[in-house]
Design a protein around this motif. Structure first.
Motif, PDB file in Angstrom:
ATOM      1  N   VAL A 173       0.785  -1.173  -0.018  1.00 44.72           N
ATOM      2  CA  VAL A 173       0.175   0.109   0.168  1.00 44.72           C
ATOM      3  C   VAL A 173       0.741   1.269  -0.133  1.00 44.72           C
ATOM      4  CG1 VAL A 173      -1.472   1.308   1.415  1.00 44.72           C
ATOM      5  CG2 VAL A 173      -1.663  -1.091   1.276  1.00 44.72           C
ATOM      6  N   ASN A 217      -6.846  -6.472  -1.831  1.00 46.79           N
ATOM      7  CA  ASN A 217      -6.288  -5.155  -2.241  1.00 46.79           C
ATOM      8  C   ASN A 217      -6.382  -4.196  -0.995  1.00 46.79           C
ATOM      9  OD1 ASN A 217      -5.727  -5.026  -5.037  1.00 46.79           O
ATOM     10  ND2 ASN A 217      -7.918  -5.076  -5.384  1.00 46.79           N
ATOM     11  N   SER A 218      -6.968  -4.721   0.025  1.00 48.86           N
ATOM     12  CA  SER A 218      -7.063  -3.660   1.078  1.00 48.86           C
ATOM     13  C   SER A 218      -6.225  -4.473   2.401  1.00 48.86           C
ATOM     14  CB  SER A 218      -8.584  -3.803   1.728  1.00 48.86           C
ATOM     15  OG  SER A 218      -9.157  -4.924   1.920  1.00 48.86           O
TER      16      SER A 218
END
Lengths: 251, 101
Positions: A173, A217-218
């Motif tokens: 991220v 993705n998170s």
């Protein structure tokens, strides 16, 4: 040295330090003598890497004191390692999978530091990449053998995956610090490493006859801001107790 | 060197290190590993920690054929008296500064 770049480097140094501390817990306890030596060698490499990075940051005026001060004297919220690194060892499969994920990330991160503006960072990265290439080979080959091994080794590897895969998103991220470092000194963005990482995982998982995982993705990036899982405090108390009890002690 | 039993999942390997390019590989010791790739890694981890070898060989112990104690008499004793096989009668030419054995 650029402040954002320095913070990204401190994260890497802390990753190495905490990873090394976890691996050193295997000393005398590994399933076979050769692995005892292998894991503790990798732990020593990791401590050396942390020391190299900390020393560089101190010589650039970012931190005061010695590399030992950075390693032993900070409080929990001042460590910027990823949460993956502080997860407990568990069984051998759990340690190996955790190591493989970290090695794959670090390998690609270090490989991409070649594009940076600062020569001192490039030279540190080149040195660390040589060691990390070997670490990745070691952990990767073990994942293949554990996955494509016995029913027990395979199920332990699958359990390790279930418990560790949620710590992967944090590695990729892009937060404010890496965005600034990228803009100002050409640090590679974490997100740009994702596809190379995925390829490494897929290659090894394919050979291990394990189901290739999907990238999520998170995830939380809190480790990078000093907010850790409940394990780091315990790890640090063990790591720091000697120095805190006897400040200034020499061997 | 006995063959591993059927239940042993790790094999015994002999490790040889080469110190310099062109030098012979010398025996460093033995390690256990399940296969060749892990044997190579284990050999590097256990025996190449210090120093800078150029190369590492690993060989399954069972692939090594050795002479036995009973062979010694017929294999090696007769050679003791055959001094004509040594280069003791050559005169080293004056211009040669150093002769390596």
């Amino acid at each position: 040295m650029n402040r954002s770049a320095a913070e990204v480097l401190l994260r890497l140094g802390d990753d190495y330090l905490i990873n090394g501390q976890r691996l050193s817990e295997w000393c005398g306890h590994a399933p076979m003598l050769e692995e005892d030596i292998a894991l503790t060698n990798i732990a020593l490499d990791s401590f050396g890497a942390a020391q190299l990075i900390y020393t560089m940051l101190i010589s650039e005026g970012i931190h005061k004191g010695s590399a030992d001060d950075l390693a032993f004297a900070r409080s929990e919220r001042e460590y910027l390692n990823c949460q993956l690194a502080e997860q407990p060892n568990g069984d051998f499969a759990h340690t190996i999978l955790r190591q493989f994920i970290f090695d794959a990330f670090a390998f690609h991160f270090l490989s991409n530091l070649k594009q940076m503006n600062e020569p001192i960072v490039r030279s540190v990265a080149a040195k660390l990449l040589k060691e990390k290439t070997y670490h990745l080979r070691h952990s990767g080959e073990w994942v293949v053998r554990l996955g494509d091994g016995t029913d027990e080794s395979r199920s332990r590897t699958e359990n390790a995956f279930k418990s560790l895969w949620r710590f992967v998103p944090e590695l990729f991220v892009d937060d404010d610090i890496i965005l600034a470092a990228n803009k100002e000194t050409n640090f590679p963005l974490y997100s740009t490493l994702k596809s190379e990482f995925q390829e490494t995982i897929a290659t090894i998982y394919g050979r291990a006859k394990l189901e290739i995982p999907m990238m999520k993705n998170s995830g939380r990036t809190t480790g990078r801001r000093g907010i850790h899982t409940e394990y780091l405090g315990h790890l640090l108390s063990e790591m720091q107790i000697l120095r805190r009890s006897y400040p200034g002690a020499a061997w | 060197m006995t063959a591993p039993t059927k239940n042993e999942s790790t094999v015994l390997w002999e490790v040889f290190l080469q110190e310099r390019s062109g030098s012979p590989h010398t025996h460093a010791g033995s390690i256990r590993a399940a296969d060749a790739e892990m044997a190579l890694q284990n050999a590097r981890d256990v025996y190449a920690r210090r120093g800078l070898p150029e190369s590492v060989w690993v060989v399954r112990t069972t692939d090594i054929t050795t002479s036995s104690a009973t062979d010694r008499e017929s294999f090696f004793e007769p050679v003791k008296d055959k001094t004509f096989r040594h280069t003791r009668d050559y005169v080293v030419p004056r211009d040669i500064e150093r002769l390596e054995r």
